[in-house]
Enzyme design. Structure first.
Site, PDB file in Angstrom:
ATOM      1  N   SER A   1      21.268  50.330  31.187  1.00 36.32           N
ATOM      2  CA  SER A   1      21.317  49.258  30.005  1.00 36.32           C
ATOM      3  C   SER A   1      22.176  49.529  28.737  1.00 36.32           C
ATOM      4  O   SER A   1      22.651  48.795  27.948  1.00 36.32           O
ATOM      5  CB  SER A   1      20.240  48.543  29.594  1.00 36.32           C
ATOM      6  OG  SER A   1      19.227  49.530  29.247  1.00 36.32           O
TER       7      SER A   1
ATOM      8  N   HIS B   1      16.998  50.827  23.664  1.00 37.73           N
ATOM      9  CA  HIS B   1      18.207  49.918  23.262  1.00 37.73           C
ATOM     10  C   HIS B   1      18.633  49.925  21.779  1.00 37.73           C
ATOM     11  O   HIS B   1      18.037  50.732  20.999  1.00 37.73           O
ATOM     12  CB  HIS B   1      17.632  48.350  23.497  1.00 37.73           C
ATOM     13  CG  HIS B   1      17.635  48.277  24.970  1.00 37.73           C
ATOM     14  ND1 HIS B   1      16.814  47.038  25.516  1.00 37.73           N
ATOM     15  CD2 HIS B   1      18.227  48.557  26.000  1.00 37.73           C
ATOM     16  CE1 HIS B   1      17.099  46.907  26.931  1.00 37.73           C
ATOM     17  NE2 HIS B   1      17.890  47.962  27.090  1.00 37.73           N
TER      18      HIS B   1
ATOM     19  N   ASP C   1      16.849  41.276  24.107  1.00 36.74           N
ATOM     20  CA  ASP C   1      15.714  41.519  24.866  1.00 36.74           C
ATOM     21  C   ASP C   1      14.615  40.765  24.621  1.00 36.74           C
ATOM     22  O   ASP C   1      13.405  40.918  25.313  1.00 36.74           O
ATOM     23  CB  ASP C   1      15.154  42.694  24.282  1.00 36.74           C
ATOM     24  CG  ASP C   1      16.040  44.155  24.666  1.00 36.74           C
ATOM     25  OD1 ASP C   1      15.955  45.204  24.072  1.00 36.74           O
ATOM     26  OD2 ASP C   1      17.029  43.874  25.394  1.00 36.74           O
TER      27      ASP C   1
END
Lengths: 164, 226
Positions: free
Chosen positions: A56, A96, A122
């Site tokens: 990701s 992230h 998210d």
């Protein structure tokens, strides 16, 4: 008694030598443990080295990269930084980037994250009813990384083997 | 000669087992269970991998120890070894304390205790290194010869050895410290390990034992002359 020739060395040892062998093993394990705990104390993070598990964050990080984290109180989290955090109730930390931050005068913050390679932020990953992350969810901020230059196929293969 | 070699079924052989470290437990095999007797194999000739340097050195060291302790009936002194074991035990203790404390009080609260344990551990490592380099100095046996008259302090014999990596020259040094005069005398020999092992890796005590005796006697005769 069976002829256990390979145990001959052990049989020849007296109590002290046996104890020393046990201690030797204990020292090796302790050294590794102490180095890890030492890193924990120095960086302030409960997991100073993590492995990236998903794609990701491509093209910045690929699966299998090592990240070095710090979690010092005096370094504030800012937008654009890469953080590793845990969602309440879930064990596996997520890597992230920080998208938005709300900060109060007293330093209390809530922030939103998104993976570079994801289409949406998210919020879908957070707990039911949770819209922001807080400092307490953070494991650390990424300060450095180590990457092996192997192809995508090799990476997938390695991960398959490791997960087995 | 054959009696000193590690061969044959000596009935009192059980006494030599335990590397003479089990001195207090007596020299007769009857004081232990049959299983323990079968476990100890001091009578079996030493067979090791002749290409493994550390195994070679260890077997030569152990055999030299055996000769001094059994043939000349000296008493082994464990002071040096016990010192090293204590330092290692204390280090492991710090590690275990850190582990358990961190488990009971999750990370941020346990920081000061962790920091203390980590620093103590590495300090103990430093102490251990200094101890092995300066105090132990490759000595693997400290043996006492009790004075028969009981009046003078014991004479001390020390054995130390060295075998460089990938080298075949083994150096054995025997140091004699007189209890009375506190004088120190040493003798050593450097020989190729090929002289003591046969082609299959078995240590031939018939070749090794005379060397040790020669070293020993060279130090005792000097004493008599003085």
């Amino acid at each position: 008694m069976l002829s256990l020739d390979f145990l001959d060395d052990v049989r020849r040892m007296n109590k002290r030598q046996l104890y020393y062998q046990v201690l030797n093993f204990g020292m090796i394990v302790s050294s590794a443990l102490m180095i890890w705990k030492g890193l924990m104390v120095i960086t302030g993070s409960e997991s100073p080295i993590v492995v990236v598990l998903s794609g990701s964050m491509e093209p910045a990080f690929h699966r299998g990269d090592l990240l070095f984290l710090t979690n010092r109180v005096e370094d504030p989290i800012r937008v654009g930084e890469i953080v590793v955090f845990r969602i309440e109730g879930r064990e596996i930390p997520i890597v992230h980037r920080v998208l938005k931050i709300h900060e109060k005068q007293n330093g209390h913050i809530k922030f939103l994250t998104k993976g570079d390679n994801n289409a949406v932020d998210d919020r879908g990953l957070y707990k039911q009813g949770q819209h922001w992350l807080e400092k307490k969810d953070v494991v650390g901020r990424a300060r450095g990384f180590y990457q092996e230059n192997i192809s995508v196929e090799d990476r997938n293969y390695l991960f398959l083997i490791l997960e087995l | 000669m054959a009696a000193a070699a590690a061969q044959g079924g000596r009935s009192g052989g059980g006494g030599g087992s335990g590397g003479a470290g089990g001195g207090p437990s007596g020299g007769t095999g009857s004081s232990r269970s049959g299983l323990l007797d079968k476990w100890k194999i001091d009578d079996k000739p030493v067979k090791i991998d002749k290409w493994d340097g550390s195994a070679v050195k260890n077997s030569l060291d152990d055999s030299a120890k055996k000769v001094l302790l059994e043939k000349y009936k000296y008493v082994e002194n464990f002071g040096l070894i016990d010192g090293r074991l204590t330092i290692c035990t204390i280090s492991c203790f710090f590690a275990i304390v850190a582990l358990i404390w961190d488990y009971m009080h999750p990370f941020p609260e346990s920081k000061p205790v962790l920091a203390l344990c980590v620093i103590s551990y590495f300090v103990m490592m430093g102490i251990l290194t200094i101890y092995t380099s300066y105090k132990e100095k490759s000595i693997f046996l400290v043996a006492h010869r009790k004075d028969p008259t009981g009046m003078d302090p014991d004479d001390i014999w020390q054995l130390s050895s060295s075998l460089k990596r990938f080298d075949d020259k083994y150096t054995l040094k025997l140091t004699f410290i007189s209890g009375r005069t506190k004088q120190q005398r040493e003798a050593e020999f450097t020989k190729s390990i090929a002289k003591f092992f046969d082609h299959s890796g078995t240590l031939v005590m018939d070749a090794y034992e005379p060397e040790i005796s020669r070293l020993h006697d060279s130090l005792t005769t000097e004493r008599k002359m003085k």
